[in-house]
Design an enzyme around this catalytic site. Structure first.
Site, PDB file in Angstrom:
ATOM      1  N   HIS A  31      18.163  65.410  46.201  1.00 26.90           N
ATOM      2  CA  HIS A  31      19.030  66.494  45.735  1.00 26.90           C
ATOM      3  C   HIS A  31      18.561  67.859  46.256  1.00 26.90           C
ATOM      4  O   HIS A  31      19.382  68.719  46.587  1.00 26.90           O
ATOM      5  CB  HIS A  31      19.076  66.519  44.211  1.00 26.90           C
ATOM      6  N   ASP A  65      22.382  58.249  44.571  1.00 30.84           N
ATOM      7  CA  ASP A  65      23.096  58.505  43.322  1.00 30.84           C
ATOM      8  C   ASP A  65      24.016  57.350  42.936  1.00 30.84           C
ATOM      9  O   ASP A  65      24.109  56.985  41.762  1.00 30.84           O
ATOM     10  CB  ASP A  65      23.927  59.785  43.429  1.00 30.84           C
ATOM     11  N   ASN A 112       4.459  42.432  53.443  1.00 27.52           N
ATOM     12  CA  ASN A 112       5.622  42.913  54.176  1.00 27.52           C
ATOM     13  C   ASN A 112       5.208  43.085  55.625  1.00 27.52           C
ATOM     14  O   ASN A 112       4.152  43.663  55.905  1.00 27.52           O
ATOM     15  CB  ASN A 112       6.100  44.262  53.643  1.00 27.52           C
ATOM     16  N   HIS A 166       8.544  50.509  43.037  1.00 28.46           N
ATOM     17  CA  HIS A 166       9.012  50.593  44.413  1.00 28.46           C
ATOM     18  C   HIS A 166       9.434  52.027  44.689  1.00 28.46           C
ATOM     19  O   HIS A 166      10.611  52.316  44.941  1.00 28.46           O
ATOM     20  CB  HIS A 166      10.157  49.604  44.656  1.00 28.46           C
ATOM     21  N   TYR A 217       7.198  43.852  59.569  1.00 23.61           N
ATOM     22  CA  TYR A 217       8.399  44.010  60.374  1.00 23.61           C
ATOM     23  C   TYR A 217       8.102  44.079  61.867  1.00 23.61           C
ATOM     24  O   TYR A 217       8.920  43.692  62.678  1.00 23.61           O
ATOM     25  CB  TYR A 217       9.139  45.299  59.982  1.00 23.61           C
ATOM     26  N   GLN A 268      17.197  52.028  45.821  1.00 23.65           N
ATOM     27  CA  GLN A 268      17.997  51.784  47.021  1.00 23.65           C
ATOM     28  C   GLN A 268      19.350  51.138  46.736  1.00 23.65           C
ATOM     29  O   GLN A 268      20.257  51.222  47.560  1.00 23.65           O
ATOM     30  CB  GLN A 268      17.200  50.927  48.004  1.00 23.65           C
ATOM     31  N   ARG A 313      13.999  39.102  44.822  1.00 24.52           N
ATOM     32  CA  ARG A 313      13.011  40.130  44.541  1.00 24.52           C
ATOM     33  C   ARG A 313      13.717  41.463  44.316  1.00 24.52           C
ATOM     34  O   ARG A 313      14.441  41.949  45.188  1.00 24.52           O
ATOM     35  CB  ARG A 313      12.024  40.255  45.714  1.00 24.52           C
ATOM     36  N   GLU A 361       8.640  40.829  52.430  1.00 27.76           N
ATOM     37  CA  GLU A 361       9.716  41.501  53.163  1.00 27.76           C
ATOM     38  C   GLU A 361       9.564  41.204  54.646  1.00 27.76           C
ATOM     39  O   GLU A 361       8.459  41.243  55.193  1.00 27.76           O
ATOM     40  CB  GLU A 361       9.681  43.032  52.995  1.00 27.76           C
ATOM     41  N   ASN A 377       4.748  48.287  45.522  1.00 28.30           N
ATOM     42  CA  ASN A 377       5.252  47.938  46.840  1.00 28.30           C
ATOM     43  C   ASN A 377       4.724  48.925  47.872  1.00 28.30           C
ATOM     44  O   ASN A 377       4.967  50.126  47.792  1.00 28.30           O
ATOM     45  CB  ASN A 377       6.783  47.979  46.871  1.00 28.30           C
ATOM     46  N   GLU A 378       3.980  48.417  48.820  1.00 29.66           N
ATOM     47  CA  GLU A 378       3.497  49.167  49.972  1.00 29.66           C
ATOM     48  C   GLU A 378       2.690  50.421  49.605  1.00 29.66           C
ATOM     49  O   GLU A 378       3.144  51.553  49.814  1.00 29.66           O
ATOM     50  CB  GLU A 378       4.656  49.552  50.892  1.00 29.66           C
TER      51      GLU A 378
END
Length: 480
Positions: A52, A65, A319, A135, A321, A32, A90, A389, A179-180
């Site tokens: 892509h 990219d 995590n 991740h 949200y 990311q 992190r 998170e 992660n997740e």
């Protein structure tokens, strides 16, 4: 027992301090933010390939990219973290950057140098690294061999983990394996919308779930046996949770099942018995039999595997949200957060109309985080929990991000109440995200950053938002 939000008292935390040893951090992930997708000997990840080959699957047709160009601007990121007063940062290691072949026979010198620079730079500025090994950016050549659905995943991930522990374990004291998992397996195979873009609901998602649990445990056992005595660090896993409440009183039993489903990647590790949550495992086995399958679509653990996985975490990474209401599914079912087993349990997950709606799936309901922290303790005892998170997204580039500040304040208040009034063992909080970044299918249309990134600027200029100053103030005073 069905836990109700109403059972938790709501009170003001103004002036109350977090415990002295409580730590505040912020997070990013390699794909990311790093960019530099093909520099030096780095190989393609599944997200390189997916973006892509399938640009229409990304809201703005973009990719990672270049992203935030943190591969080149890591010193700038460290300065931002220092200015904010972060106790820890992190970030994740890109598997194909460190091991270009995916296998441990070739370790990238440039990849090693990059992560050494980042780790050393953080420590030199008094910031602890919390490092995630995976991740979502699986090496494409391993995906070509079946990826997360190949039972050799545990062997591959174990070898990768050993390299990372060997190279960085003397300085990294807190590790997360995956992660997740609910996104890696559930969101991936239940929808086909994210890399590697394979749609296999109820099959691929469950094969992935078993393999991932074995890979996590392999990584933990390697650290425990070969590195713990020397480095005395911690290894855990990061689970994404949604707080589930019943749509009405008739759905309390179904809500209990939804919460157990939410623990599908926790129960094998943190429970006293190990293995899949029995209620969920039984329903999937029954459905599989009725559908004519000779065995359950959710692969069973052997007795030896149950013991191998059980207890393989030194903390609980959470995590969270948002929240959802649970009712029985109907023909208009729309999963705002698809997970392994939604279809098997016949769940409909909805937002309460009274909850404030943020961007897309992110509905604001602060009491949910306190309720989920209590539920984890209720299920698994007094395990150390790190909120790995929590954050808020907008579609705007605005610097005066008052809604994000309110979100952070309200969720932090609920974390503090969980600690001070409920006695939950929460030791850290991580804001997502330090920077605006490539937000998967949302591309750059979704802004989670405490710091704004100008993606039209070739130098990817960064500007702290008002929320960065607010968070710095919380950290500085150790209080709301």
């Amino acid at each position: 027992m069905v836990m109700k939000i109403s059972a938790l008292t709501l009170s003001s935390c103004s002036g109350k301090k977090f415990p002295p040893d409580f730590k505040f951090g912020a997070a990013t992930a390699a794909y990311q933010v790093e960019g530099a997708w093909n520099v030096s000997d780095k190989a393609a990840s599944i997200w390189d390939t997916f973006t892509h080959n399938n640009p229409t699957m990304i809201a703005d047709g973009s990719s990672g990219d270049v992203a935030c160009d943190s591969y080149n601007l890591w010193e700038t990121d460290i300065q931002l973290a220092k200015d904010m007063g972060l106790h820890f940062y992190r970030f994740s290691i890109s598997w194909p950057r460190l091991l270009p072949n995916g296998f441990a026979n070739k370790i990238s010198e440039d990849g090693t140098r990059y992560y050494n620079n980042l780790i050393d730079g953080l420590l030199a500025n008094g910031i602890e690294p919390l490092v995630t090994l995976y991740h979502w950016d699986l090496p494409q050549n391993l995906q070509d061999l079946g990826g997360m659905t190949n039972p050799l995943l545990a062997e591959w991930f174990g070898a990768y983990s050993r390299v990372a522990f060997t190279l960085f374990g003397d300085r990294v004291k807190t590790w997360a394996t995956f992660n997740e998992p609910v996104s890696i397996c559930g969101l991936t195979y239940e929808t086909g919308y994210i890399a590697p873009g394979i749609y296999s609901p109820g099959i691929g998602s469950y094969i992935c779930a078993k393999n991932l649990m074995m890979a996590h445990a392999t990584s933990y056992r390697i650290y425990d046996k070969e590195f713990r005595a020397k480095y005395n660090g911690k290894v855990g896993i990061v689970n994404n949770h949604v707080w589930y409440a019943p749509y009405s009183s008739e759905y309390e039993d179904l809500t209990y099942l939804a919460r157990q489903l939410g623990f599908i990647y926790s129960h094998p590790i943190y429970s006293k018995t190990g293995g899949w949550p029995p209620s969920v495992e039984g329903i999937i086995a029954k459905n599989s039999e009725e559908e004519g399958y000779p065995t359950s679509r959710l692969p069973k653990f052997t007795a030896e595997e149950i013991e191998f996985v059980k207890g393989t975490a030194d903390y609980y990474g959470m995590n969270l949200y948002t929240s959802r209401l649970v009712r029985e599914a109907n023909n208009s079912t729309f999963f705002l957060w698809p997970t392994n087993g939604d279809l098997d349990l016949n769940l409909d997950l909805l937002a309460d109309p009274s909850w404030e709606v943020g961007l897309d799936w992110l509905v604001i309901h602060p009491p949910g985080i306190r309720a989920q922290l209590n539920l984890i303790r209720e299920e698994f005892g007094d395990v150390e929990i790190i909120v790995t998170e929590n954050g808020f997204s907008t579609s705007s580039d605005e610097l005066d991000d008052v809604t994000r500040i309110q979100y952070l304040r309200d969720y932090l208040e609920q974390v503090l109440l969980a600690i001070t009034e409920d006695g939950v063992n929460v030791t850290g909080y991580t804001a997502w995200s330090l920077l605006d970044n490539f937000e998967w299918n949302s591309g750059y249309t979704s802004k989670f950053g405490l710091v704004r990134v100008n993606f039209t600027d070739p130098f990817r200029s960064r500007t702290p938002r008002a929320s960065a100053e607010y968070y710095a103030d919380v950290i500085r005073h150790h209080s709301l």
